[in-house]
Design a protein around this motif. Structure first.
Motif, PDB file in Angstrom:
ATOM      1  N   THR A  35       0.204  12.043  70.016  1.00 61.36           N
ATOM      2  CA  THR A  35       0.199  13.295  70.156  1.00 61.36           C
ATOM      3  C   THR A  35      -0.875  14.502  70.678  1.00 61.36           C
ATOM      4  OG1 THR A  35       0.908  12.788  67.599  1.00 61.36           O
ATOM      5  CG2 THR A  35      -0.899  14.640  67.844  1.00 61.36           C
ATOM      6  N   PHE A  38       1.163  14.961  73.839  1.00 58.28           N
ATOM      7  CA  PHE A  38       2.127  16.424  73.823  1.00 58.28           C
ATOM      8  C   PHE A  38       0.776  17.393  73.884  1.00 58.28           C
ATOM      9  CE2 PHE A  38       3.788  18.505  70.629  1.00 58.28           C
ATOM     10  CZ  PHE A  38       4.891  18.681  71.384  1.00 58.28           C
ATOM     11  N   VAL A  48       4.219  25.233  73.668  1.00 60.54           N
ATOM     12  CA  VAL A  48       4.184  23.563  72.870  1.00 60.54           C
ATOM     13  C   VAL A  48       5.874  23.642  73.085  1.00 60.54           C
ATOM     14  CG1 VAL A  48       4.006  22.729  70.410  1.00 60.54           C
ATOM     15  CG2 VAL A  48       2.765  23.567  71.001  1.00 60.54           C
ATOM     16  N   ARG A  49       6.029  22.908  73.611  1.00 62.52           N
ATOM     17  CA  ARG A  49       7.356  21.893  74.194  1.00 62.52           C
ATOM     18  C   ARG A  49       8.437  21.307  72.443  1.00 62.52           C
ATOM     19  NH1 ARG A  49       8.440  23.556  78.569  1.00 62.52           N
ATOM     20  NH2 ARG A  49       7.297  23.429  80.010  1.00 62.52           N
ATOM     21  N   THR A  50       9.693  22.386  71.941  1.00 66.59           N
ATOM     22  CA  THR A  50       9.540  22.234  70.728  1.00 66.59           C
ATOM     23  C   THR A  50      11.135  21.199  70.941  1.00 66.59           C
ATOM     24  OG1 THR A  50      10.590  24.496  70.635  1.00 66.59           O
ATOM     25  CG2 THR A  50       8.923  23.777  69.250  1.00 66.59           C
ATOM     26  N   GLU A  54       9.998  14.288  73.614  1.00 66.02           N
ATOM     27  CA  GLU A  54       8.666  14.419  73.749  1.00 66.02           C
ATOM     28  C   GLU A  54       8.214  14.932  71.817  1.00 66.02           C
ATOM     29  OE1 GLU A  54       6.771  13.368  75.932  1.00 66.02           O
ATOM     30  OE2 GLU A  54       8.919  13.253  76.677  1.00 66.02           O
ATOM     31  N   ILE A  55       8.595  15.729  71.597  1.00 63.91           N
ATOM     32  CA  ILE A  55       7.990  15.891  70.208  1.00 63.91           C
ATOM     33  C   ILE A  55       8.686  14.599  69.021  1.00 63.91           C
ATOM     34  CG2 ILE A  55       9.896  16.842  69.147  1.00 63.91           C
ATOM     35  CD1 ILE A  55       6.223  18.304  68.530  1.00 63.91           C
ATOM     36  N   THR A  56       9.463  14.219  69.347  1.00 60.77           N
ATOM     37  CA  THR A  56      10.005  12.610  68.000  1.00 60.77           C
ATOM     38  C   THR A  56      10.211  11.672  68.659  1.00 60.77           C
ATOM     39  OG1 THR A  56      11.923  11.950  70.174  1.00 60.77           O
ATOM     40  CG2 THR A  56      12.919  13.828  68.165  1.00 60.77           C
ATOM     41  N   LYS A  75      10.110  16.778  61.023  1.00 64.31           N
ATOM     42  CA  LYS A  75       9.470  17.362  62.650  1.00 64.31           C
ATOM     43  C   LYS A  75       9.679  18.701  62.650  1.00 64.31           C
ATOM     44  CE  LYS A  75      12.375  18.185  66.896  1.00 64.31           C
ATOM     45  NZ  LYS A  75      13.708  17.813  67.350  1.00 64.31           N
ATOM     46  N   ILE A  79       5.957  20.589  63.664  1.00 60.31           N
ATOM     47  CA  ILE A  79       5.336  21.815  65.111  1.00 60.31           C
ATOM     48  C   ILE A  79       5.226  23.314  64.976  1.00 60.31           C
ATOM     49  CG2 ILE A  79       7.003  23.285  65.699  1.00 60.31           C
ATOM     50  CD1 ILE A  79       9.482  20.989  66.097  1.00 60.31           C
ATOM     51  N   THR A  83       2.131  24.049  66.607  1.00 60.96           N
ATOM     52  CA  THR A  83       1.971  25.696  67.003  1.00 60.96           C
ATOM     53  C   THR A  83       0.821  26.335  66.775  1.00 60.96           C
ATOM     54  OG1 THR A  83       4.555  25.388  67.339  1.00 60.96           O
ATOM     55  CG2 THR A  83       3.254  27.824  67.408  1.00 60.96           C
TER      56      THR A  83
END
Length: 100
Positions: A35, A38, A48-50, A54-56, A75, A79, A83
């Protein structure tokens, strides 16, 4: 005198950011190192790349196949939370370089 105020402001914002991110990690049960990496990338990239994987990588393990697993809901909540965190701190002149 102005330099001292700037340094104090930066220190305050960094402490507040670190505290809030730690609370988000705990509340959402996220993987701490992933995290922080990230969020560091988000500050570096300016967003923030959603999408992508990477988020998972920061999410806690849940069954993606169970109806009750709630992977997509989790998720989405993560996000939204990250954000909001990013938007609150991005404009304050404090980067995320120190999370690595």
């Amino acid at each position: 005198m102005n330099g001292a105020v700037d340094e104090q402001w930066q220190a305050y914002v960094e402490a507040k950011r670190d505290t809030e991110l730690a609370a988000i990690i705990e509340e959402q049960k996220l993987k701490p190192e992933q995290t922080r990496a990230f969020i560091t990338a988000a500050f570096r990239d300016g967003q923030v790349r959603t999408t992508g994987t990477e988020i998972t990588k920061i999410l806690p393990p849940v069954s993606r196949f169970s109806r009750d697993g709630g992977h997509s809901d989790k998720k989405k909540r993560v996000i939204e939370t990250l954000t909001q965190f990013f938007e609150r701190f991005f404009g304050l002149g404090v980067g995320g370089n120190d999370y690595q």
